[in-house]
Design an enzyme around this catalytic site. Sequence first.
Site, mmCIF file in Angstrom:
data_model
loop_
_atom_site.group_PDB
_atom_site.id
_atom_site.type_symbol
_atom_site.label_atom_id
_atom_site.label_comp_id
_atom_site.label_asym_id
_atom_site.label_seq_id
_atom_site.Cartn_x
_atom_site.Cartn_y
_atom_site.Cartn_z
ATOM 1 N N ASP A 420 1.987 -6.221 2.575
ATOM 2 C CA ASP A 420 0.933 -5.239 1.890
ATOM 3 C C ASP A 420 1.408 -4.242 1.927
ATOM 4 O O ASP A 420 2.691 -3.740 2.601
ATOM 5 C CB ASP A 420 -0.381 -5.146 3.139
ATOM 6 C CG ASP A 420 -0.859 -4.025 1.921
ATOM 7 O OD1 ASP A 420 -1.619 -4.357 1.306
ATOM 8 O OD2 ASP A 420 -1.213 -2.813 2.430
ATOM 9 N N LEU A 421 2.330 -3.275 0.658
ATOM 10 C CA LEU A 421 2.265 -2.277 0.531
ATOM 11 C C LEU A 421 2.081 -0.828 1.162
ATOM 12 O O LEU A 421 1.108 -0.551 1.466
ATOM 13 C CB LEU A 421 3.070 -1.645 -0.960
ATOM 14 C CG LEU A 421 3.274 -2.002 -1.899
ATOM 15 C CD1 LEU A 421 3.537 -2.298 -3.143
ATOM 16 C CD2 LEU A 421 4.907 -2.613 -1.403
ATOM 17 N N ASP A 463 -2.405 -4.001 -3.944
ATOM 18 C CA ASP A 463 -0.816 -4.203 -3.723
ATOM 19 C C ASP A 463 -0.408 -4.751 -3.071
ATOM 20 O O ASP A 463 0.252 -5.353 -1.696
ATOM 21 C CB ASP A 463 -0.348 -2.605 -2.589
ATOM 22 C CG ASP A 463 -0.997 -1.984 -1.564
ATOM 23 O OD1 ASP A 463 -1.837 -2.989 -1.226
ATOM 24 O OD2 ASP A 463 -1.143 -1.459 -0.853
#
Length: 549
Positions: A420-421, A463
């Site tokens: 996950d960004l 994301d």
Amino acid sequence: MPASQNLFDNVPAMMHSIDTTGAIVAVSQKWLDTLGYTRAEVIGRKSSDFLTEDSRRYAIETVLPAFFASGVCTDIPYRLVAKDGRLLDVLLSANCQRDAQGEITGSIAVMQDVTTQQLAERRLKLSEAALKEAQSVAHIGSWILDRQNNELIWSDELFRILEIDPEIGASKDAFLARLHPDDRDEVKRAYRSSLTYRHAYEIRHRLLFPDGRIKYIHQRSEFPAEGTELPARSLGTLQDVTPAVLQEMAYQESEERFRTIADHTYNWEYWEGPSREILYVSPSCLRVTGYSQAEFIADPSLIQRIVFAEDQAGFAQHIEDADSQIECEVNFRIVRKDGEIRWIAHGCRAVTTSDGRSRGRRVSNRDISDLKNAEELASKLAHFDTLTGLPNRRMLQDRLWRGIAQAKRTQRPLAVMFLDLDRFKQINDTLGHDVGDQLLIEVGKRLSASVRECDMVARAGGDEFIIILPEITAPGDAAVVAGKFIAAIQRPMQIGQHSFAATASIGIAVRAGSDTDDAAEMMKKADIAMYQAKRAGRNAFRLFDEALA
């Protein structure tokens, strides 16, 4: 509008996709424009809602059972109801879409609007019925010659047969100009003889048009009884019997009839003799293949050589099967002269004489590339993320299921990662969604470049990326890959006018060869580990720890 719908709209045809319940999940703009609906009025509704009652019954009772059995249907005649109440005739072709286990997941259909042609056919039938009732002598066209006034009258149908503008008017010279030169003297003799001896006559002759076309005409003429003087009037009929004559010629000169019809067909037709020599090939071969008639006739092997390399074996098997079958069909790809690859629906039928001798085979090839492209597009929409081009969650689930099965067989570990960004929402909010989208694309590329060919990088949504590492040696291997991911994402990136470095949090779940975790459990553990990495300060990875869950 979802990006998948935008891709769907790139197909310039009436097309829709339905799920297993029959509900429309995607529809082309051409479909909407033709029927006058908005997308909001269509998506989620049953495709049968837009059929007439008769077409709906025909679909349910006849078409759908055969369609789900074969997985394909071609040129099915339906009537659609437009928003404004108009009825449209279409020919529908469709293919079932299946998942990796062969289960039907939906279908995609392409429709051709044939309303104008169907209307013309219905009007023609009504016109023919009225003509039979109104004219007992003249089946199609009639004429009357008034000798006293030197006036010649033609019916509207006669102008049509002769293809002469009614504004020009009827004249003997105009008719003679249409007579085939080889038949002119015979027609004149028949008319003079009937005039001299006052008897009716019938004659079959040809009309020759400026563009070289020929019509076959059955002409009848008679003189009303008016005493012994030269008849004041003569009348007659002209019937276009071209179809009947062509049918007669089919029995007598089959080769010539085939050429006459095939020369004007849209499909690529050819006739090969008993020794596979090319007796005839239609002009459409140039449009479909890029090769001329002369090239095919001079080199009969050209037909097989332009078959796409991966389809050569199947085509060779078809040729072998054709020797023992009256008719057969096969689909394959060809490589055009310009290098373009096209899909062909190929059907052939044996030709024999009345005494059973083989005359070879007649072949019809139809270009079905548009339908195949639509199928490919539908498959791509179903299995790949439209933004990054990476596999989507649906394809990921299938790969994970197969990866676990493989891990059981080989007794080797399997790793699943959730990536996950960090602070991605902040990037979207401050720099805009366009920059955010480009960031996701770049991250997808960097992740894909950091894994093996057997690994999978998928975008789960937003994301979040999910990575599957099958057949790793030890849990530590997954940690090494996670470190590569973090380093790759941290490298500065330039997106438009913006230069920045991103970070990510990664959760890792490892399934040992002897474990019993299924796909759902693996995904859950990787998700938990990812949140453990977030809580640890981000820009880090964590292996799932049961004690911290």
